[in-house]
Design an enzyme around this catalytic site. Structure first.
Site, PDB file in Angstrom:
ATOM      1  N   ARG A 551      72.606 -22.840  71.439  1.00  0.00           N
ATOM      2  CA  ARG A 551      71.589 -23.898  71.485  1.00  0.00           C
ATOM      3  C   ARG A 551      70.478 -23.527  72.464  1.00  0.00           C
ATOM      4  O   ARG A 551      69.566 -24.327  72.703  1.00  0.00           O
ATOM      5  CB  ARG A 551      72.216 -25.242  71.863  1.00  0.00           C
ATOM      6  CG  ARG A 551      72.839 -25.314  73.229  1.00  0.00           C
ATOM      7  CD  ARG A 551      73.615 -26.635  73.390  1.00  0.00           C
ATOM      8  NE  ARG A 551      74.212 -26.731  74.725  1.00  0.00           N
ATOM      9  CZ  ARG A 551      73.627 -27.332  75.756  1.00  0.00           C
ATOM     10  NH1 ARG A 551      72.423 -27.864  75.605  1.00  0.00           N
ATOM     11  NH2 ARG A 551      74.224 -27.398  76.914  1.00  0.00           N
ATOM     12  N   ASN A 552      70.551 -22.335  73.040  1.00  0.00           N
ATOM     13  CA  ASN A 552      69.529 -21.865  73.974  1.00  0.00           C
ATOM     14  C   ASN A 552      68.893 -20.583  73.440  1.00  0.00           C
ATOM     15  O   ASN A 552      69.494 -19.854  72.645  1.00  0.00           O
ATOM     16  CB  ASN A 552      70.139 -21.581  75.350  1.00  0.00           C
ATOM     17  CG  ASN A 552      70.710 -22.847  75.980  1.00  0.00           C
ATOM     18  OD1 ASN A 552      70.046 -23.866  76.035  1.00  0.00           O
ATOM     19  ND2 ASN A 552      71.955 -22.776  76.443  1.00  0.00           N
TER      20      ASN A 552
END
Length: 587
Positions: A551-552
């Site tokens: 998610r990064n």
């Protein structure tokens, strides 16, 4: 005796060539109308009639092709942005057109466009420009773009591109054939029995119809096509654009086996003696393939590029005659075919034609089956209007889509009571398959009371549009505290997950779903369905893949982990899979 169809072209373009071809016992000749003009057709028919060899009209059929280019080929690199026009233009590195013209308006964001074999793959990224005559795409694999090249569209939905069985040029070809008294037509891309009827009607019932089987829709409607055709022709080249290459041999066996039940003779085409386009001798593999095709019961064989543009067209025909004679002397085809019945029946029992995972080198999907619950045809508005309705919140809208495209395989709908409680109690489905969180659809008591088990329920979005249908199999209750404790190991109302569970409606609905429409999303252009992803992996020749779920934005530490994982597991490729969805406050 096995028949031979020879494709004429630049390598076999004179009357002397046709006399030699007739002398070698060839049964029919044709030209490829995808690469020939109406004037070419008239000229070749005249020569064939003069020589006395039967001619077969060929059609372009309902195939998507690239348009003209300013150079013979154009090289595209991954990441290149390309406009695709609906009208005819001269293509460049940044734009080209697809034909027929009504294809482009049917494309959706996320569709993958595969051009020719082992070449460019483009993903549709924007269709809002259609009013200006084009859509936008981006190359996700680089390669060479050629003019008038066959194109396969891997749709984000399962709805096929709608194409007419015959093009305008095909209708002109048929008129020439009618005027010249031609008795046979080879109809390309027959997708159903109705397509065969359409072609037969267009020929005024005066020509025998050879229906070409070269797409998945033809396989889906194979029995109907066999019943309505005088002959069928397996075009293994075009068919291999739509099914894995390694499935072609057994698919051919199944088609030949079914055709015998309908007493429909089968021709087989493409790549019979491909190396003889340049070489004087075929490979051992080609000889093996041709002999096996004859032994499998093929009524005839079709030479294509070998005699149209090859360096040794007459030697090709001689070789094919030699192999036909060899097969006839060595094997009683009918007797051998009977022995294959059990083998082919085993393939049929396993749904071999439509199990596209069976030949993949990749690990099987979770549960062994990649689910597809997307509707091929949308029900009528009248039917949808009369369905009882349940409105989905944003998360359930995501769930119903992920179920449909196979992300949640092997789930085919919202969980029933047994799977729901099994996933909570032991993080497994009832059949023992690992599954850590339940997938549910909760409704109020009064809503549940109005929905009879066994009925269809319309699932609506925020605009009250029916986007999916629930085939209701079960209604059941659950304990909220028990669910929260087992999911989050706490009953603290400060925990957002606990608050979410406590706010659920008291009744769960279970049953399979059918998705009618995918939800709009800001990043739709970057999405790949599981099916599309697996097809891209297969296309790259990958058997083992590292997936990085993040998610990064990946940093150097992530890069090390990815490369180290690839090294340790001896993987072929890397799949970076970012999480895209609703943000928490502060993200």
């Amino acid at each position: 005796m096995t028949k031979i169809i020879v494709t004429l072209g630049p390598a076999t373009s004179t009357e002397d060539d046709l006399r030699k071809i007739k002398d070698k016992g060839v049964d029919f000749v044709r030209i490829n109308m995808s690469h020939s003009s109406i004037d070419d057709l008239k000229r070749y028919i005249a020569m064939a009639k003069k020589v006395g060899i039967p001619f077969i009209i060929d059609t372009e059929g309902s195939q998507v092709r690239t348009g003209e280019l300013e150079t013979p080929t154009i090289d595209l690199e991954e990441g290149d942005e390309v406009k695709i026009f609906a009208s005819a233009i001269v293509g460049t590195k940044t734009q080209f057109n697809l034909k027929p013209v009504h294809v482009v308006p049917q494309l959706e964001i996320g569709d993958l466009i595969h051009v020719d074999f082992d070449s460019v793959t483009l993903r549709v990224t924007d269709i809002s420009t259609l009013s200006q005559g084009y859509i936008c795409t981006k190359a996700i694999t680089g390669g060479t773009l050629g003019k008038n090249k066959a194109t396969n569209v891997d749709r984000i939905s399962t709805r096929p591109i709608t194409l007419p069985p015959l093009s305008e040029k095909d209708m002109q070809s048929i008129k020439v054939g009618l005027d010249e008294g031609i008795g046979m037509i080879a109809a390309s891309f027959m997708r159903s029995g109705k397509s065969v009827d359409f072609v037969r009607s267009a020929t005024q019932n005066t020509m025998q119809v050879i229906s070409k089987v070269e797409c998945v829709e033809a396989l889906e409607n194979l029995n109907d096509i066999l019943a309505k055709s005088d002959y069928v022709l397996i075009d293994r080249g075009d068919l291999s654009r739509e099914i894995p290459l390694e499935k072609i041999p057994f698919t051919q066996k199944i088609i030949l086996h079914r055709a015998r039940k309908y007493s429909t003779p089968v021709f087989v085409a493409t790549n019979l003696l491909e190396t003889m386009i340049t070489n004087k001798k075929p490979t051992r593999a080609e000889i093996h393939d041709v002999l096996n095709t004859i032994v499998d019961g093929a009524h005839g064989l079709t030479l294509a590029a070998e005699t149209a543009i090859g360096k040794h067209p007459m030697e090709c025909i001689n070789m094919l005659n030699n192999l036909i004679d060899h097969a006839r002397l060595a094997v009683d085809v009918e007797e051998f075919s009977d022995k294959e019945d059990k083998f082919v029946q085993t393939l049929e029992d396993k749904n071999y034609l439509f199990d596209f995972e069976v030949s993949s080198a990749l690990i099987a999907p979770h549960g062994g089956k990649l689910v597809n619950r997307m509707a091929k045809e949308v029900p009528t508005p009248e039917y949808l209007e009369h369905l009882p309705k349940v409105q989905l919140d944003e998360n359930r809208q995501r769930d119903v889509e992920q179920i449909a495209i196979g992300t949640y395989s092997p789930l085919e709908g919202f969980m029933g009571s047994t799977d729901f409680h099994s996933s909570l109690d032991r993080m497994r489905l009832a059949n023992g398959l690992p599954w850590t969180l339940p997938i549910w659809l909760d409704v109020a008591e009064e809503v549940a009371h109005s929905l009879p088990v066994g009925s269809d329920v319309g699932l609506t979005n925020d605009e009250n549009e029916v986007v999916a249908i629930l085939h209701l199999e079960e209604k059941y209750t659950f304990e909220k505290e028990d669910m929260a404790q087992k999911m989050y190991a706490t009953l603290d109302m400060e925990h957002p997950g606990v608050r979410m569970v406590m706010n659920l409606h008291p009744i769960m609905l279970g049953g399979k779903i059918t998705l009618l429409k995918r939800r709009p999303a800001e990043f739709k252009e970057y999405e790949l369905t599981p099916r599309q992803s697996r097809k891209l992996f297969d296309g790259k020749g990958w058997a083992k893949v590292v997936a990085f779920h993040t998610r990064n934005v990946p940093h150097r530490g992530h890069e090390f982990l990815q490369l180290d994982a690839m090294r340790r597991a001896n993987c072929d490729g890397l799949f970076v899979h970012p999480v895209v969805g609703k943000k928490k406050p502060g993200d």
